[in-house]
Every structure is written in C-alpha cells, then in structure tokens.
Design a protein around this motif. Sequence first.
Motif, PDB file in Angstrom:
ATOM      1  N   ASP A 186       0.848  -1.191   0.000  1.00 36.13           N
ATOM      2  CA  ASP A 186       0.000   0.000   0.000  1.00 36.13           C
ATOM      3  C   ASP A 186       0.890   1.251   0.000  1.00 36.13           C
ATOM      4  N   PRO A 187       0.621   2.222  -0.879  1.00 39.74           N
ATOM      5  CA  PRO A 187       1.438   3.441  -0.919  1.00 39.74           C
ATOM      6  C   PRO A 187       1.547   4.158   0.425  1.00 39.74           C
ATOM      7  N   ALA A 188       0.573   3.925   1.307  1.00 38.37           N
ATOM      8  CA  ALA A 188       0.626   4.573   2.628  1.00 38.37           C
ATOM      9  C   ALA A 188       1.832   4.116   3.429  1.00 38.37           C
ATOM     10  N   TRP A 189       2.373   2.920   3.084  1.00 40.69           N
ATOM     11  CA  TRP A 189       3.511   2.376   3.833  1.00 40.69           C
ATOM     12  C   TRP A 189       4.784   2.341   2.969  1.00 40.69           C
ATOM     13  N   ARG A 190       4.888   3.292   2.053  1.00 43.13           N
ATOM     14  CA  ARG A 190       6.004   3.253   1.103  1.00 43.13           C
ATOM     15  C   ARG A 190       7.371   3.345   1.787  1.00 43.13           C
ATOM     16  N   GLY A 191       7.413   3.856   3.007  1.00 45.81           N
ATOM     17  CA  GLY A 191       8.689   3.952   3.715  1.00 45.81           C
ATOM     18  C   GLY A 191       9.112   2.661   4.385  1.00 45.81           C
ATOM     19  N   LEU A 192       8.264   1.616   4.291  1.00 49.32           N
ATOM     20  CA  LEU A 192       8.568   0.363   4.980  1.00 49.32           C
ATOM     21  C   LEU A 192       9.852  -0.265   4.460  1.00 49.32           C
ATOM     22  N   PHE A 193      10.010  -0.279   3.131  1.00 47.60           N
ATOM     23  CA  PHE A 193      11.165  -0.947   2.533  1.00 47.60           C
ATOM     24  C   PHE A 193      12.283   0.068   2.299  1.00 47.60           C
ATOM     25  N   SER A 194      12.995   0.361   3.370  1.00 49.31           N
ATOM     26  CA  SER A 194      14.105   1.304   3.315  1.00 49.31           C
ATOM     27  C   SER A 194      15.186   0.819   4.257  1.00 49.31           C
ATOM     28  N   THR A 195      16.381   1.355   4.104  1.00 48.87           N
ATOM     29  CA  THR A 195      17.526   0.889   4.896  1.00 48.87           C
ATOM     30  C   THR A 195      17.266   1.004   6.394  1.00 48.87           C
ATOM     31  N   GLY A 196      16.564   2.051   6.818  1.00 49.24           N
ATOM     32  CA  GLY A 196      16.302   2.239   8.243  1.00 49.24           C
ATOM     33  C   GLY A 196      15.214   1.336   8.777  1.00 49.24           C
ATOM     34  N   ASN A 197      14.441   0.727   7.895  1.00 50.07           N
ATOM     35  CA  ASN A 197      13.359  -0.167   8.316  1.00 50.07           C
ATOM     36  C   ASN A 197      13.633  -1.579   7.812  1.00 50.07           C
ATOM     37  N   LEU A 198      13.017  -1.969   6.704  1.00 52.25           N
ATOM     38  CA  LEU A 198      13.324  -3.250   6.081  1.00 52.25           C
ATOM     39  C   LEU A 198      14.227  -2.981   4.883  1.00 52.25           C
ATOM     40  N   PRO A 199      15.521  -3.308   4.992  1.00 47.50           N
ATOM     41  CA  PRO A 199      16.489  -2.925   3.957  1.00 47.50           C
ATOM     42  C   PRO A 199      16.402  -3.801   2.706  1.00 47.50           C
ATOM     43  N   ILE A 200      15.372  -3.554   1.897  1.00 51.00           N
ATOM     44  CA  ILE A 200      15.172  -4.305   0.653  1.00 51.00           C
ATOM     45  C   ILE A 200      15.304  -3.326  -0.508  1.00 51.00           C
TER      46      ILE A 200
END
Length: 457
Positions: free
Chosen positions: A106-120
């Motif tokens: 969901d675009p609302a959680w677009r920050g989920l997959f980032s180095t500071g969160n889930l580094p994918i």
Amino acid sequence: MKAVVCGAGRVGYGIAKALSREGNAVTVVDWSQELISQITTDLDVRGIVGHGSHPEALERAGAADAELIVAVTHSDETNMVACQVAHSLFKTPMRIARVRAQAYLDPAWRGLFSTGNLPIDVVISPELEVGRAILQRVETPGAFSTALFAGGRVQLLGIRMDEESPVAGSSIEQIREIFPDLRLSLCGVNRDGKLFIPTVADPLLAEDEIYISIEPSMLERALQIFGQKTDKVRRVVIIGAGNIGVYVAQALERIGRVKVRLIEADKKRAEIAADQLKKTVVLHGDGLTPDMLREAGADRAELVVCVTNDDKVNLLTSVMAKREGAGRSICLVNEQAFESLREPLEVDAFIDPRTTTVSTILQHIRRGRITGLQSIAGGLAEALEGVILATSPLLGKSIDDLELPDNVTIGALVQAGKIYMPGEGAVVKEGDRMLLFAESAAVSKVERLFRVSLDYF
C-alpha cells in the motif's frame, strides 16, 4: 558475481538457472531436500538445505561474500526477514524480495522498505507484474506476447503466422519491398518449438511464431499486414477476483472506455471485490458454467481474462468462453507443460507468472548495464535493452555493420528520442539505448557489449 537465492520453487529455479548460465556462482537455500536435490542435479549451482531467513543457513550459503541475495520463497515474511538478516549480519550489498501480499505494498507504507526499516532494494510483486503484462496484451490485440522498451518508444510483439496471413511464405526482405513504409525488425522465429534468428531472406511460414520490434505508432498497421485482428477491446470478462483480477479490473476502470464484468466462485471474495471496484459488475458464480458466462456477456466480449489460482480452470474456462463467442482469451498458467496446449485449445495468450517475475528480477540485477529485459518463449531467448557507454565495442559503428555475436540481432536503436531500425544506417553514439534479441546461450555475450568501465561508477 556470487549470489544467494532463497527458495527453490519455480521462480527460484528460473533465477538460479539464468544466473548460473551466465557464469555466476549461485547458492540456493530451501528447506526441501527434494527441491535442493533437483536443482543441484539440473543446474550448476550449490544447494543448502535450511530455512532461508535463518542466520546459520545464510552463513553456510556464503551470504557474507555474496553480492546479491534474492528471496523468493512462498512466504513474504521469510523473504523480508532473509533480506534483513543478510543486511544486518552479512552486509550483502543488494537485496531483492518477492512480496505477494498487497497489504505490504500500500502506498501509505512506502517507507517500509528502506535501509532504516526493512532494507530491501527491490520489492517484486508477481501479481502486479502479471497484471501489467495482461494490460499490455489488452492494448495489443492480435499479439500473443508484448513488451515495451526505451520508455515505451519500442514495442516487441509476438505474432502467430497462419495460413490466411497475406504475407505467409514471404521473407522480411520481400515484405519490406511490398510495404516500404513498414519500419520493423524481425528478431526471432519460433518454429516447431525451436527458436532461431532468421536472415532477411528466410520465408515466414504458417504456424510460425515471430517476434518483431516496432514503434507503437506502427502497431495497428503491422498487425494488419501479418493478418491479425486489430479490433479495440470494449467489453472484458474477468474470471477470478484474486489480486490479479481486481488489479486488472481497476486498471480497466481507469481507461474508461471498457466495460468490465468479473466472475468469482467464492462468495466472500466476490463481496470484497465488489467493495473495491466502482464500475465493474461483480458476479458470484462458477466461470465454468455456460449460463454464468452468458450472464457475464462472454458471448459479446472482445476479451476474456482467466486468472483463477487453478491452471486447469483457467484453460477450460477459456475454451468455454471462446465457444460461447468471446473474441480472444488470455490465461494465467503456472505449469510450463501446458504451453503446448495453447494452440490446440485456441487460447490467444498465456501469462506465465514465473517468466514475468524472473524477467523483472533479472532486469534489476543487471541494473546499470541492462535497463530492460524480457524472457522469450519460456527462456529460449531474451530481449535486452542497454545503454551504450564509452567503453562499449559498439560505439561509433553503423547499426548495419555491427559485429554482433552469433545468435544475436538488433531490434532497434533509440538516439535522442528517435527510433532507428536495421537498414537505416544510424551510427551508434554514447548514451544511446539499444534493443538486442539474443538466444539464451548468447545472453552473457550481450551483457559484455554493454560494458561498464570503472569510471562509470
């Protein structure tokens, strides 16, 4: 390159096959001893029996020395944790994960997959990739396969020649003489299950499956010349209200000119789809029932899209819908053994989720050199788009005089926004984009043509 692939299923197998074929050191991790035994027997890869997200399994697989991890197990959570562990414990530079559940995307959680969160680095959604592939086919009636390159400036089409085609028996050289304004490149021919790159003098025979590259503006004319229907799609029936079916319906709603009806056998899923869709008529019923197909208007539909979770249901529904009078059909088919049934069952196009997903993953793996990739005919060939860099051996040569490897041909050259086809004499410049069509054994040679110097980094 050293790579770790978590998951030895269909997609994992396809990724391992492609990477190992190109000389990379590949280790595959899966909890199934049977799958590991199979993949290590078939391919030149190393196998580890273990859980893809467990640190000890990734350590045994060599994640500390690997440049890449691709997590494509059947569990989204396992794939995400595998990338997290590879980053946190082993500093694996590039991490790719397959994520099916749309709740994560969901675009609302677009920050989920980032180095500071889930580094994918790259998240692949098979459902979305398949949905996009289906939509491309909706826009290209008459083609059983289609892919866009160079930002949509070049289109690769798969077209089946039949006896009624006005150019059956003609070579591409003869076709160009008859239709001098037709700008295209004949890239490949699949004849009796064998794919080859033809010369300009080779005749195109009935039953051939040909692959051509053209500008999208030439699409309708090319299809007419090759004897294919170009009727616009205005009525679509979708069988299956899973993620793919709903995604396609939503996209068609945005187009506006298409009336969509969707059939779903599961009542709860049908209700959920009805809540998600604004203009689509959702029917609860069995798509294998003639009465239900008629109620959905399959007899008047230009296109029926069969995307349930069952290959056999998709195939049978397609046959019944065509018998009711549907113009064309597209089937989602996971089992490659069913490919031989496409022609006898008169299914117009198969969508293979594995091929679609593998093509997308390989494109990201080759990032920086290869900017577009499409697997062809179940992996018999690949279409690859690359950027011409200062160190490329193609630089400064005419596209008609290129010394390409055996079993490789040029599809198109994109230079300053203009498209050049073979025979038009354009000279290759730095920064150009080039589309090459290569049989599988020659793919590694194509990569070397888009050579990257150290200065590039």
